[in-house]
Design a protein around this motif. Sequence first.
Motif, PDB file in Angstrom:
ATOM      1  N   LYS A   1       0.824  -1.214   0.000  1.00  0.00           N
ATOM      2  CA  LYS A   1       0.000   0.000   0.000  1.00  0.00           C
ATOM      3  C   LYS A   1       0.857   1.263   0.000  1.00  0.00           C
ATOM      4  CE  LYS A   1      -4.010   0.094   2.110  1.00  0.00           C
ATOM      5  NZ  LYS A   1      -5.105  -0.014   3.076  1.00  0.00           N
ATOM      6  N   GLU A   2       1.984   1.211   0.686  1.00  0.00           N
ATOM      7  CA  GLU A   2       2.812   2.410   0.802  1.00  0.00           C
ATOM      8  C   GLU A   2       3.686   2.680  -0.420  1.00  0.00           C
ATOM      9  OE1 GLU A   2       6.133   4.433   3.741  1.00  0.00           O
ATOM     10  OE2 GLU A   2       4.990   2.703   4.445  1.00  0.00           O
ATOM     11  N   TYR A   3       4.174   1.641  -1.075  1.00  0.00           N
ATOM     12  CA  TYR A   3       5.200   1.839  -2.088  1.00  0.00           C
ATOM     13  C   TYR A   3       4.769   1.578  -3.528  1.00  0.00           C
ATOM     14  CZ  TYR A   3       8.417   2.291   1.779  1.00  0.00           C
ATOM     15  OH  TYR A   3       9.057   2.731   2.914  1.00  0.00           O
ATOM     16  N   THR A   4       3.522   1.245  -3.760  1.00  0.00           N
ATOM     17  CA  THR A   4       3.112   0.929  -5.124  1.00  0.00           C
ATOM     18  C   THR A   4       2.028   1.876  -5.631  1.00  0.00           C
ATOM     19  OG1 THR A   4       1.419  -0.665  -4.441  1.00  0.00           O
ATOM     20  CG2 THR A   4       3.646  -1.515  -4.771  1.00  0.00           C
ATOM     21  N   ASP A   5       1.872   1.894  -6.942  1.00  0.00           N
ATOM     22  CA  ASP A   5       0.846   2.718  -7.580  1.00  0.00           C
ATOM     23  C   ASP A   5      -0.437   1.939  -7.815  1.00  0.00           C
ATOM     24  OD1 ASP A   5       2.680   4.833  -7.824  1.00  0.00           O
ATOM     25  OD2 ASP A   5       3.423   4.034  -9.717  1.00  0.00           O
ATOM     26  N   ARG A   6      -0.327   0.623  -7.760  1.00  0.00           N
ATOM     27  CA  ARG A   6      -1.472  -0.236  -8.072  1.00  0.00           C
ATOM     28  C   ARG A   6      -1.285  -1.561  -7.353  1.00  0.00           C
ATOM     29  NH1 ARG A   6      -2.241  -2.536 -14.112  1.00  0.00           N
ATOM     30  NH2 ARG A   6      -3.825  -4.072 -13.680  1.00  0.00           N
ATOM     31  N   ILE A   7      -2.390  -2.114  -6.877  1.00  0.00           N
ATOM     32  CA  ILE A   7      -2.348  -3.423  -6.229  1.00  0.00           C
ATOM     33  C   ILE A   7      -3.301  -4.354  -6.962  1.00  0.00           C
ATOM     34  CG2 ILE A   7      -2.950  -4.724  -4.147  1.00  0.00           C
ATOM     35  CD1 ILE A   7      -2.005  -2.376  -2.491  1.00  0.00           C
ATOM     36  N   VAL A   8      -2.795  -5.539  -7.243  1.00  0.00           N
ATOM     37  CA  VAL A   8      -3.626  -6.597  -7.792  1.00  0.00           C
ATOM     38  C   VAL A   8      -3.605  -7.717  -6.761  1.00  0.00           C
ATOM     39  CG1 VAL A   8      -3.953  -8.258  -9.666  1.00  0.00           C
ATOM     40  CG2 VAL A   8      -3.068  -5.965 -10.169  1.00  0.00           C
ATOM     41  N   GLY A   9      -4.772  -7.967  -6.159  1.00  0.00           N
ATOM     42  CA  GLY A   9      -4.896  -9.036  -5.176  1.00  0.00           C
ATOM     43  C   GLY A   9      -5.504 -10.255  -5.837  1.00  0.00           C
ATOM     44  N   MET A  10      -4.858 -11.399  -5.651  1.00  0.00           N
ATOM     45  CA  MET A  10      -5.345 -12.625  -6.281  1.00  0.00           C
ATOM     46  C   MET A  10      -5.641 -13.673  -5.217  1.00  0.00           C
ATOM     47  SD  MET A  10      -2.826 -12.838  -9.559  1.00  0.00           S
ATOM     48  CE  MET A  10      -3.838 -14.059 -10.376  1.00  0.00           C
ATOM     49  N   ARG A  11      -6.564 -14.532  -5.576  1.00  0.00           N
ATOM     50  CA  ARG A  11      -6.911 -15.653  -4.707  1.00  0.00           C
ATOM     51  C   ARG A  11      -7.199 -16.849  -5.590  1.00  0.00           C
ATOM     52  NH1 ARG A  11     -12.367 -15.924  -1.495  1.00  0.00           N
ATOM     53  NH2 ARG A  11     -12.181 -18.007  -0.654  1.00  0.00           N
ATOM     54  N   TYR A  12      -6.423 -17.885  -5.418  1.00  0.00           N
ATOM     55  CA  TYR A  12      -6.593 -19.122  -6.176  1.00  0.00           C
ATOM     56  C   TYR A  12      -6.590 -18.884  -7.678  1.00  0.00           C
ATOM     57  CZ  TYR A  12      -7.957 -20.307  -1.484  1.00  0.00           C
ATOM     58  OH  TYR A  12      -7.975 -20.434  -0.121  1.00  0.00           O
ATOM     59  N   GLY A  13      -5.686 -18.018  -8.117  1.00  0.00           N
ATOM     60  CA  GLY A  13      -5.524 -17.778  -9.546  1.00  0.00           C
ATOM     61  C   GLY A  13      -6.491 -16.785 -10.148  1.00  0.00           C
ATOM     62  N   ARG A  14      -7.331 -16.196  -9.364  1.00  0.00           N
ATOM     63  CA  ARG A  14      -8.300 -15.219  -9.876  1.00  0.00           C
ATOM     64  C   ARG A  14      -8.030 -13.837  -9.307  1.00  0.00           C
ATOM     65  NH1 ARG A  14     -13.584 -18.755  -9.004  1.00  0.00           N
ATOM     66  NH2 ARG A  14     -13.496 -19.941 -10.938  1.00  0.00           N
ATOM     67  N   ILE A  15      -8.206 -12.838 -10.134  1.00  0.00           N
ATOM     68  CA  ILE A  15      -8.042 -11.462  -9.662  1.00  0.00           C
ATOM     69  C   ILE A  15      -9.273 -11.079  -8.849  1.00  0.00           C
ATOM     70  CG2 ILE A  15      -7.879  -9.035 -10.347  1.00  0.00           C
ATOM     71  CD1 ILE A  15      -6.278  -9.997 -12.809  1.00  0.00           C
ATOM     72  N   ILE A  16      -9.030 -10.709  -7.617  1.00  0.00           N
ATOM     73  CA  ILE A  16     -10.090 -10.306  -6.690  1.00  0.00           C
ATOM     74  C   ILE A  16     -10.129  -8.788  -6.560  1.00  0.00           C
ATOM     75  CG2 ILE A  16     -10.911 -10.491  -4.300  1.00  0.00           C
ATOM     76  CD1 ILE A  16     -11.010 -13.147  -5.876  1.00  0.00           C
ATOM     77  N   PHE A  17      -8.963  -8.157  -6.648  1.00  0.00           N
ATOM     78  CA  PHE A  17      -8.858  -6.707  -6.468  1.00  0.00           C
ATOM     79  C   PHE A  17      -7.837  -6.170  -7.455  1.00  0.00           C
ATOM     80  CE2 PHE A  17      -6.817  -2.986  -4.666  1.00  0.00           C
ATOM     81  CZ  PHE A  17      -7.901  -2.212  -4.269  1.00  0.00           C
ATOM     82  N   ASP A  18      -8.154  -5.072  -8.111  1.00  0.00           N
ATOM     83  CA  ASP A  18      -7.221  -4.415  -9.031  1.00  0.00           C
ATOM     84  C   ASP A  18      -7.541  -2.926  -9.020  1.00  0.00           C
ATOM     85  OD1 ASP A  18      -5.606  -3.504 -11.057  1.00  0.00           O
ATOM     86  OD2 ASP A  18      -6.378  -4.860 -12.590  1.00  0.00           O
ATOM     87  N   ASP A  19      -6.794  -2.186  -8.205  1.00  0.00           N
ATOM     88  CA  ASP A  19      -7.108  -0.765  -8.050  1.00  0.00           C
ATOM     89  C   ASP A  19      -5.958  -0.048  -7.337  1.00  0.00           C
ATOM     90  OD1 ASP A  19      -8.554   1.653  -8.077  1.00  0.00           O
ATOM     91  OD2 ASP A  19     -10.405   0.655  -7.479  1.00  0.00           O
ATOM     92  N   LEU A  20      -6.193   1.185  -7.006  1.00  0.00           N
ATOM     93  CA  LEU A  20      -5.234   1.998  -6.263  1.00  0.00           C
ATOM     94  C   LEU A  20      -5.050   1.441  -4.854  1.00  0.00           C
ATOM     95  CD1 LEU A  20      -6.608   5.524  -7.227  1.00  0.00           C
ATOM     96  CD2 LEU A  20      -4.584   4.387  -8.169  1.00  0.00           C
ATOM     97  N   PRO A  21      -3.863   1.569  -4.296  1.00  0.00           N
ATOM     98  CA  PRO A  21      -3.641   1.085  -2.926  1.00  0.00           C
ATOM     99  C   PRO A  21      -4.617   1.682  -1.915  1.00  0.00           C
ATOM    100  CG  PRO A  21      -1.552   1.594  -3.957  1.00  0.00           C
ATOM    101  CD  PRO A  21      -2.630   2.080  -4.898  1.00  0.00           C
ATOM    102  N   SER A  22      -4.983   2.933  -2.099  1.00  0.00           N
ATOM    103  CA  SER A  22      -5.904   3.583  -1.158  1.00  0.00           C
ATOM    104  C   SER A  22      -7.294   2.960  -1.177  1.00  0.00           C
ATOM    105  CB  SER A  22      -6.004   5.080  -1.466  1.00  0.00           C
ATOM    106  OG  SER A  22      -6.515   5.273  -2.778  1.00  0.00           O
ATOM    107  N   LYS A  23      -7.621   2.228  -2.216  1.00  0.00           N
ATOM    108  CA  LYS A  23      -8.941   1.597  -2.339  1.00  0.00           C
ATOM    109  C   LYS A  23      -8.987   0.205  -1.706  1.00  0.00           C
ATOM    110  CE  LYS A  23     -10.581   4.828  -5.094  1.00  0.00           C
ATOM    111  NZ  LYS A  23     -11.710   5.106  -5.887  1.00  0.00           N
ATOM    112  N   LEU A  24      -7.840  -0.317  -1.313  1.00  0.00           N
ATOM    113  CA  LEU A  24      -7.798  -1.652  -0.702  1.00  0.00           C
ATOM    114  C   LEU A  24      -8.308  -1.544   0.728  1.00  0.00           C
ATOM    115  CD1 LEU A  24      -6.975  -4.635  -1.048  1.00  0.00           C
ATOM    116  CD2 LEU A  24      -4.743  -4.016  -0.125  1.00  0.00           C
ATOM    117  N   ASP A  25      -9.536  -1.943   0.938  1.00  0.00           N
ATOM    118  CA  ASP A  25     -10.150  -1.856   2.263  1.00  0.00           C
ATOM    119  C   ASP A  25     -10.270  -3.245   2.888  1.00  0.00           C
ATOM    120  OD1 ASP A  25     -12.218  -3.040   0.857  1.00  0.00           O
ATOM    121  OD2 ASP A  25     -13.530  -1.293   0.954  1.00  0.00           O
ATOM    122  N   GLN A  26     -10.830  -3.275   4.082  1.00  0.00           N
ATOM    123  CA  GLN A  26     -10.938  -4.541   4.810  1.00  0.00           C
ATOM    124  C   GLN A  26     -11.823  -5.540   4.078  1.00  0.00           C
ATOM    125  OE1 GLN A  26      -9.025  -5.292   7.563  1.00  0.00           O
ATOM    126  NE2 GLN A  26      -9.732  -7.341   7.033  1.00  0.00           N
ATOM    127  N   ALA A  27     -12.869  -5.085   3.422  1.00  0.00           N
ATOM    128  CA  ALA A  27     -13.746  -5.996   2.686  1.00  0.00           C
ATOM    129  C   ALA A  27     -12.981  -6.698   1.565  1.00  0.00           C
ATOM    130  CB  ALA A  27     -14.946  -5.236   2.122  1.00  0.00           C
TER     131      ALA A  27
END
Length: 159
Positions: A111-137
């Motif tokens: 969250k601190e050092y990147t411009d974009r985060i892609v969160g994956m789970r079991y080979g699927r993209i679950i999250f792809d957005d700005l670090p500031s948008k990565l919330d607890q949900a």
Amino acid sequence: VQSGRLGYISTWSAISRRYPKEDIRRAFELMERVGIAHYADTRADQLSGGERQRVGVVRALMQEPDILLADEPTASLDPKTSEQIMGLLRDLAGELKLPVLINIHNVAEAKEYTDRIVGMRYGRIIFDDLPSKLDQAAMDEIYAGSPHADRSDGMAAAS
């Protein structure tokens, strides 16, 4: 550091350690940039973890990549050195206009050092957005559940 150029020079040049002058110049330039030029005559196995990570970054950059892949670049590093390495990768990406793809499990560093985060789970993209948008949900969706409870595609889970 010069081992990053081994695939680009002849076997004889590598064995005799006769690297092209341009490769030597670039190596010193990059080592200076990442703060390890004073270790030019030191074997990598005699360096600290953070210094070794810097050697690895320079070694990769010596290959003149179109994209830099960093797999867990802060693994086994203390918090201060981890911050330095992540800051270095961020700064180099900007300076060299080089995309850096980082595989990292430290969410705070991501969250601190990147411009974009892609969160994956079991080979699927679950999250792809700005670090500031990565919330607890989103975090719960990425990290919750088992690989078999909610799978319908029959693909094997990747780790």
